[in-house]
Design a protein around this motif. Sequence first.
Motif, PDB file in Angstrom:
ATOM      1  N   VAL A   1       0.848  -1.209   0.000  1.00  0.00           N
ATOM      2  CA  VAL A   1       0.000   0.000   0.000  1.00  0.00           C
ATOM      3  C   VAL A   1       0.880   1.255   0.000  1.00  0.00           C
ATOM      4  N   ILE A   2       1.889   1.261   0.855  1.00  0.00           N
ATOM      5  CA  ILE A   2       2.729   2.454   1.002  1.00  0.00           C
ATOM      6  C   ILE A   2       3.489   2.754  -0.288  1.00  0.00           C
ATOM      7  N   SER A   3       3.898   1.692  -0.988  1.00  0.00           N
ATOM      8  CA  SER A   3       4.664   1.914  -2.217  1.00  0.00           C
ATOM      9  C   SER A   3       3.827   2.621  -3.288  1.00  0.00           C
ATOM     10  N   SER A   4       2.496   2.606  -3.131  1.00  0.00           N
ATOM     11  CA  SER A   4       1.650   3.304  -4.111  1.00  0.00           C
ATOM     12  C   SER A   4       1.395   4.764  -3.719  1.00  0.00           C
ATOM     13  N   LEU A   5       1.824   5.151  -2.533  1.00  0.00           N
ATOM     14  CA  LEU A   5       1.574   6.523  -2.077  1.00  0.00           C
ATOM     15  C   LEU A   5       2.555   7.500  -2.715  1.00  0.00           C
ATOM     16  N   LYS A   6       2.077   8.716  -2.891  1.00  0.00           N
ATOM     17  CA  LYS A   6       2.951   9.775  -3.402  1.00  0.00           C
ATOM     18  C   LYS A   6       3.141  10.815  -2.306  1.00  0.00           C
ATOM     19  N   PRO A   7       4.283  11.501  -2.291  1.00  0.00           N
ATOM     20  CA  PRO A   7       4.427  12.636  -1.367  1.00  0.00           C
ATOM     21  C   PRO A   7       3.343  13.678  -1.649  1.00  0.00           C
ATOM     22  N   LEU A   8       3.076  14.545  -0.689  1.00  0.00           N
ATOM     23  CA  LEU A   8       2.119  15.627  -0.908  1.00  0.00           C
ATOM     24  C   LEU A   8       2.627  16.521  -2.044  1.00  0.00           C
ATOM     25  N   PRO A   9       1.717  17.098  -2.840  1.00  0.00           N
ATOM     26  CA  PRO A   9       2.159  17.933  -3.969  1.00  0.00           C
ATOM     27  C   PRO A   9       3.082  19.060  -3.500  1.00  0.00           C
TER      28      PRO A   9
END
Length: 204
Positions: free
Chosen positions: A63-71
Amino acid sequence: MYIVCSDLEGVFTPEIWISVASHTGISELKLTTRDISDYNVLMKRRLEILRNNNLSLHLIQHVISSLKPLPGAAAFIAWLRQRAQLVVVSDTFVEFASPLMEKLGHPTLFCNHLTVDHLGNITDYNLRQENGKMRVVESLQNLNYKVIAVGDSYNDISMIRQADTGILFKPPKKVTDDNSDLPVVHSYDELKDFILEFIDNGSL
Ligand SMILES: [Mg+2]
């Protein structure tokens, strides 16, 4: 000499546990330090939920690997590192943070770690030390750094208060209501201005 100590989740990345809750459909995992200010109570509850639902570290890492940093987070960090040292000081775990740190350009990270059994189940968590965020600031001050602390939630307050200057970044209303004396910014541009003002003034 200046050094910025910044929280991770809510400042540079989304809340990891909220993302895991959305992905797994287990809404109780949405609880964060914004809801339960006692971190040990919160973590014990989270591990119990993982156990009851057979959720492994591998699944959470997926799951975490699909997250992006905040814009704008990665650009802000690149900007900041040309002007001051940065240490990301987080209550998360090395095992969770790694994929996100890569997307942020690998800033230095001080955080906690997990205990995982041979089947990949998270069996316990290990705090680097009690009140770790505040202790990082204190230790850097002992090394003669002026510390600027940035965070968004209850678990950042002691770090912010210990620092030479500190600020809340996009905090929930509950946190600002309880800490109305602390300055608040709502964007990376405002945060840049706050940091530059401190540095340019030659501060303290
Ligand atoms: Mg946070």
